[in-house]
Motif scaffolding. Structure first.
Motif, PDB file in Angstrom:
ATOM      1  N   THR A 185       5.904   0.030  -7.118  1.00  0.00           N
ATOM      2  CA  THR A 185       6.686   1.144  -6.574  1.00  0.00           C
ATOM      3  C   THR A 185       8.152   0.803  -6.342  1.00  0.00           C
ATOM      4  OG1 THR A 185       6.655   2.865  -4.856  1.00  0.00           O
ATOM      5  CG2 THR A 185       6.229   0.598  -4.144  1.00  0.00           C
ATOM      6  N   ALA A 186       8.569  -0.427  -6.622  1.00  0.00           N
ATOM      7  CA  ALA A 186       9.985  -0.787  -6.460  1.00  0.00           C
ATOM      8  C   ALA A 186      10.852   0.160  -7.292  1.00  0.00           C
ATOM      9  CB  ALA A 186      10.216  -2.228  -6.902  1.00  0.00           C
ATOM     10  N   SER A 243       7.046   7.518   6.486  1.00  0.00           N
ATOM     11  CA  SER A 243       6.704   6.395   5.618  1.00  0.00           C
ATOM     12  C   SER A 243       6.222   5.179   6.391  1.00  0.00           C
ATOM     13  CB  SER A 243       7.906   6.013   4.751  1.00  0.00           C
ATOM     14  OG  SER A 243       8.957   5.459   5.540  1.00  0.00           O
ATOM     15  N   HIS A 247       7.253   7.480  -7.332  1.00  0.00           N
ATOM     16  CA  HIS A 247       6.069   6.742  -7.767  1.00  0.00           C
ATOM     17  C   HIS A 247       4.811   7.587  -7.586  1.00  0.00           C
ATOM     18  CE1 HIS A 247       4.334   3.036  -9.136  1.00  0.00           C
ATOM     19  NE2 HIS A 247       3.561   2.902  -8.074  1.00  0.00           N
ATOM     20  N   VAL A 271       5.700   3.930  -0.209  1.00  0.00           N
ATOM     21  CA  VAL A 271       5.973   4.020  -1.651  1.00  0.00           C
ATOM     22  C   VAL A 271       7.222   4.859  -1.821  1.00  0.00           C
ATOM     23  CG1 VAL A 271       3.548   3.799  -2.336  1.00  0.00           C
ATOM     24  CG2 VAL A 271       4.512   6.080  -1.906  1.00  0.00           C
ATOM     25  N   THR A 272       7.714   4.922  -3.044  1.00  0.00           N
ATOM     26  CA  THR A 272       8.746   5.917  -3.322  1.00  0.00           C
ATOM     27  C   THR A 272       8.053   7.201  -3.743  1.00  0.00           C
ATOM     28  OG1 THR A 272       8.933   5.216  -5.626  1.00  0.00           O
ATOM     29  CG2 THR A 272      10.439   4.195  -4.030  1.00  0.00           C
ATOM     30  N   ARG A 283       7.390  -4.700  -3.973  1.00  0.00           N
ATOM     31  CA  ARG A 283       6.370  -4.369  -4.979  1.00  0.00           C
ATOM     32  C   ARG A 283       7.041  -4.214  -6.345  1.00  0.00           C
ATOM     33  NH1 ARG A 283       4.832  -5.024   0.069  1.00  0.00           N
ATOM     34  NH2 ARG A 283       2.570  -5.164   0.142  1.00  0.00           N
ATOM     35  N   GLN A 318       0.565   2.327   2.792  1.00  0.00           N
ATOM     36  CA  GLN A 318       1.773   1.525   2.575  1.00  0.00           C
ATOM     37  C   GLN A 318       2.903   2.452   2.141  1.00  0.00           C
ATOM     38  OE1 GLN A 318      -0.296  -1.174  -0.329  1.00  0.00           O
ATOM     39  NE2 GLN A 318       0.839  -2.766   0.758  1.00  0.00           N
ATOM     40  N   VAL A 323       8.940  -1.481  -0.251  1.00  0.00           N
ATOM     41  CA  VAL A 323       8.855  -0.963  -1.624  1.00  0.00           C
ATOM     42  C   VAL A 323       9.553  -1.909  -2.598  1.00  0.00           C
ATOM     43  CG1 VAL A 323       8.612   1.445  -0.887  1.00  0.00           C
ATOM     44  CG2 VAL A 323      10.892   0.535  -1.386  1.00  0.00           C
ATOM     45  N   LEU A 368      11.822   7.438   0.198  1.00  0.00           N
ATOM     46  CA  LEU A 368      10.671   6.753   0.785  1.00  0.00           C
ATOM     47  C   LEU A 368       9.606   7.758   1.185  1.00  0.00           C
ATOM     48  CD1 LEU A 368      12.727   4.319   3.011  1.00  0.00           C
ATOM     49  CD2 LEU A 368      11.424   3.691   0.953  1.00  0.00           C
TER      50      LEU A 368
END
Length: 468
Positions: A443-444, A363, A170, A166-167, A437, A164, A434, A153
């Motif tokens: 970004t999942a 995060s 990503h 994200v990973t 999404r 927001q 995440v 994360l």
């Protein structure tokens, strides 16, 4: 002592002045085009055999001498002399020294105008593949880091403010996608540049070299240029090459800027390997991301090179003009810069250590989960314009009471708006954010894994082109 060869001057009553010679002589870096000029000369020798200017044995002798000359230049035993005006003069002198008058026959049916255009085009087509290979090395480093951090994360930013979750994979892959387009631009540029100027001579075409399509194929082109004036007078392929390299340098600079931030004490996202960092001459504690800073700075050179080429072309009548020799200055600067920057950036990315705990902790800082509240309200029938206002009021409440969104009790939620219930709380985690999404390109983690697979496949196909 080596005697100079001059490719012009019989109609002049006096020799060139020393000032004229100094200005007219090519910079030393331009002589790097010797291998390309020798390849072109071998193709031209075979064309002269077809034209009957050379006998087949003479053509074979010249081609063999050109190959031997190339080997000697590569070994450093033959070098340009101060009196050699340019690479063409240098190589003709060296060839005549070896073959006598036979070496002088090679000049028939061609001009330095089509030679110069052809040499640089061959060089750029070769170097485009080398640059692509360097970018792919950086892509491999980004893909390796992204593969390792598909679940890591991280805070996503807009306006350099927390936005927001994200990973981290990503975020890394965003840069990788830009580099994939840079390589696509190189391959697309190469397709448009696969026309040979050889046979255009000075501007009108050659009365002797009448089969330029054969020489073009020998040199790896698709065909000769359609128009001989365009062949010697155009440099849009150089300007386009410089745009592609300038765009690549901008993309490199953006990654460099982020790594510079990520490795700072304030962010603390990554630790650079000692081999890819520098220190300070006065502050013993310093560990500086100099590769990132130098990359960011060198981008200015490539941007200025593109501007140089466009300005040089802007007012030229359409034929060969000596102004066009600026093409090599700009192109060589771009290539030399990228050949230094790309391996350094690839090594820095490949060896950096990602601090996953710091990323996970940050995060959710700065209320990055606020959009989850607004989305939840919207999915429960609240118009998004109202959901936005409610969520803004909720963030203000958190700031005033010193709590985070995920720390709110059902009573606190309801005190801001009765439509905020405890059902929203499971959505207020970075993992949930995440995972939500999950659309294409989101970004999942599952989507990121698919993106990695697609990018690997693309890189493999680009690698084949770079190795061709």
């Amino acid at each position: 002592m080596t005697q100079g060869t001059q490719l012009w001057g019989a109609r002049f009553r006096s020799a060139p002045s020393p000032a004229m010679k100094r200005l007219s002589r090519s910079p030393n870096s331009y002589f790097r085009l010797a291998p390309q000029d020798l390849r072109s000369s071998a193709a031209h020798a075979r064309e002269l055999v077809r034209a009957g200017i050379l006998t087949a044995p003479e053509g074979d002798e010249i081609v063999a001498a050109l190959a031997a000359l190339g080997a000697d230049i590569a070994a450093g035993t033959v070098q340009p002399a101060p009196q050699d005006e340019d690479v063409h003069t240098f190589l003709e002198r060296a060839l005549v020294e070896r073959l006598g008058t036979l070496g002088g026959k090679l000049r028939a049916g061609r001009s330095r105008n089509d030679q110069a255009a052809n040499d640089l085009k061959l060089y750029l087509r070769e170097k485009a593949r080398d640059i692509a290979a360097g970018v792919l090395e950086l892509q491999d480093a980004l893909l390796a880091q992204a593969t390792a951090h598909q679940q890591t994360l991280a805070p996503g930013f807009t306006h350099l403010q927390p936005a927001q979750p994200v990973t981290f994979a990503h975020q890394l892959l965003a840069h990788a996608q830009a580099y994939a387009r840079d390589i696509d631009r190189l391959t697309d540029w190469d397709r448009r540049s696969a026309r040979s100027p050889l046979g255009a001579a000075a501007l009108a075409g050659s009365a002797i070299a009448l089969s330029p399509e054969i020489s073009a194929r020998e040199l790896g082109y698709d065909a000769p240029c359609e128009n001989s004036i365009d062949a010697v007078g155009s440099r849009d392929h150089v300007a386009e090459f410089l745009f592609v390299t300038a765009m690549l340098s901008v993309d490199l600079s953006r990654l460099a800027e982020e790594i510079f931030l990520w490795s700072s004490r304030q962010f603390g996202w990554v630790e650079l390997d000692d081999a890819y960092a520098t220190g300070s001459s006065i502050m013993p504690q310093k560990k500086n991301a100099d590769i990132a800073e130098l990359t960011r700075g060198r981008a200015a050179r490539l941007i200025s090179g593109l501007n140089l080429m466009l300005v040089a072309l802007k007012g030229l009548p359409f034929a060969y003009n000596r102004d066009l020799s600026e093409d090599k200055f700009a192109a060589f600067e771009a290539i030399d810069t990228l050949e230094l920057v790309l391996p350094a950036m690839a090594g820095m990315v490949a060896t950096m250590t990602v601090r996953t705990e710091a990323l996970a902790r940050q995060s959710t800082e700065g209320f990055t989960l606020a959009t989850e509240v607004a989305d939840w309200l919207s999915r429960n029938g609240v118009p998004f314009s109202e959901a936005h206002e409610i969520t803004g009021a909720l963030v203000r409440y958190c700031e005033e009471h010193g709590v985070g969104l995920s720390d709110l009790s059902p009573e606190q939620l309801a005190s801001v708006d009765p439509r905020l219930t405890a059902d929203v709380l499971p959505h207020l985690t970075p993992e949930a954010a995440v995972a939500a999404r999950s659309g294409y390109g989101g970004t999942a983690p599952a989507r990121v894994a698919e993106q990695i697979d697609r990018l690997r496949t693309l890189c493999d196909s680009q690698r084949q082109w770079a190795a061709a």
